[in-house]
Design an enzyme around this catalytic site. Structure first.
Site, short mmCIF file in Angstrom:
data_model
loop_
_atom_site.label_atom_id
_atom_site.label_comp_id
_atom_site.label_asym_id
_atom_site.label_seq_id
_atom_site.Cartn_x
_atom_site.Cartn_y
_atom_site.Cartn_z
N ARG A 151 0.85 -1.18 0.00
CA ARG A 151 0.00 0.00 0.00
C ARG A 151 0.90 1.24 0.00
O ARG A 151 2.04 1.20 0.44
CB ARG A 151 -0.90 0.02 1.23
N LYS A 176 -2.74 -2.26 7.79
CA LYS A 176 -3.91 -1.72 8.46
C LYS A 176 -4.07 -2.34 9.84
O LYS A 176 -3.76 -3.50 10.06
CB LYS A 176 -5.16 -1.98 7.61
N HIS A 245 -2.03 2.52 -5.94
CA HIS A 245 -2.88 1.36 -5.68
C HIS A 245 -3.07 0.51 -6.93
O HIS A 245 -3.35 -0.68 -6.84
CB HIS A 245 -4.23 1.81 -5.11
N ARG A 248 -0.51 -2.08 -6.86
CA ARG A 248 -0.90 -3.14 -5.92
C ARG A 248 -1.91 -4.08 -6.57
O ARG A 248 -1.81 -5.30 -6.47
CB ARG A 248 -1.48 -2.52 -4.64
N HIS A 271 -4.84 -9.03 3.42
CA HIS A 271 -6.28 -8.92 3.57
C HIS A 271 -6.76 -9.76 4.75
O HIS A 271 -6.37 -10.93 4.88
CB HIS A 271 -6.99 -9.40 2.30
N TYR A 280 -10.07 -10.15 -7.33
CA TYR A 280 -9.05 -10.31 -8.36
C TYR A 280 -9.31 -11.51 -9.26
O TYR A 280 -8.70 -11.63 -10.31
CB TYR A 280 -7.67 -10.41 -7.71
#
Length: 302
Positions: A151, A176, A245, A248, A271, A280
């Site tokens: 990120r 995150k 992004h 990514r 994730h 994806y």
């Protein structure tokens, strides 16, 4: 045009927009957006007074808008404008109930993230003429973004020394919710990082811990990284606007296309839920169709 001064607007609309302007300090563009959405409500209501509408009318209007091709997000915005008007009518004009409360728009299809093709990604990273200090820094940043699926905030937060293990080919990032993860770094990115580290001292302040620094010697901001990437992509002739992004997304889709290992891509991206990664699997239907047509014996045309 001042949305409050449209002479042909109904009185309730002019009064409500005037209240938004004076009491809520709504900007002119906001007022015009409200005006457009509320005029749509009047069109749907026809001869029925707006303050006489009921919940079943609003549901019918939502269905009609959806049938006319309006997307879920646009309908959600209109419902929000309508709820605000009805709340004002309840409070200031004696309307009994807000008929738009609890009514939801139809679901919008989930937007697929945009990714570069492998050829576009290669063209991007092979571009960028010059071996100046800033060019070496930028190449290292963009190689690392694509190589490891970082990120933007993760890239900007990297420190020199401990975060990148060149010997093992690994980078440690804080994602995150403070979740740490370790991801591989490809050979091209490791070489680009080595080239940058060899000249980093020419611009970095003596006490600066950041891996990527600005011309002034301090930590490079996310906004500056975004701007440098957009400029690099233009100069490389990629033909599309490229943002961090997108690299990514490109990393994730290209690894998934090659490996088919959704769980591995989930771990690499950091994730928390597999559902975030499953998007994806929908990125390249044309690629899958070409593989199918070429490989399946019953797919070939006679």
């Amino acid at each position: 045009m001042d949305a409050r001064l449209a002479a042909d607007d109904p009185e309730w609309l002019r009064d409500y927009l005037g209240w938004l302007a004076s009491q809520r300090r709504a900007a002119p563009l906001t007022l015009e957006n409200y005006r457009r959405d509320l005029l749509a409500l009047q069109r749907l209501a026809g001869t029925t007074a707006v303050d006489a509408l009921a919940a079943h009318d609003i549901r019918r209007f939502v269905a009609r808008l959806h049938g006319e091709g309006l997307g879920g997000r646009s309908i959600a915005r209109r419902l929000s404008a309508w709820r605000g008007l009805f709340a004002w009518l309840v409070r200031h004009r004696g309307m009994a109930l807000n008929p738009a409360l609890g009514i939801r728009p139809p679901r919008s299809p989930r937007r697929l993230p945009k990714a570069l093709s492998p050829d576009q990604a290669q063209g991007l990273l092979d571009g960028g003429d010059g071996e100046g200090v800033l060019q070496l820094r930028d190449r290292a940043m963009f190689e690392l973004l694509y190589s490891s699926g970082l990120r933007l905030a993760e890239l900007a937060a990297l420190d020199v020394g401990g975060d990148v293990d060149a010997a093992q080919g690994l980078v440690t990032v804080l994602g995150k919710r403070g979740k740490k993860r370790i991801v591989p770094v490809g050979t091209a990115a490791l070489q680009a990082l080595a080239d940058w580290l060899a000249v980093r001292g020419e611009v970095a302040a003596a006490d600066e811990a950041a891996l990527f620094v600005s011309r002034q010697g301090g930590r490079l901001s996310g906004g500056a990284i975004r701007a440098r990437l957009a400029r690099w992509a233009r100069e490389a002739g990629v033909g599309v606007h490229v943002h961090p992004h997108m690299l990514r997304h490109s990393f994730a889709s290209h690894v998934l296309q090659s490996s088919g290992d959704l769980r591995a891509v989930q771990e690499l991206l950091g994730h928390a839920s597999i559902q975030s990664t499953q998007v994806y699997t929908h990125l390249d239907y044309q690629h899958l169709a070409r593989v199918y047509d070429a490989a399946h014996p019953r797919a070939r045309k006679s």
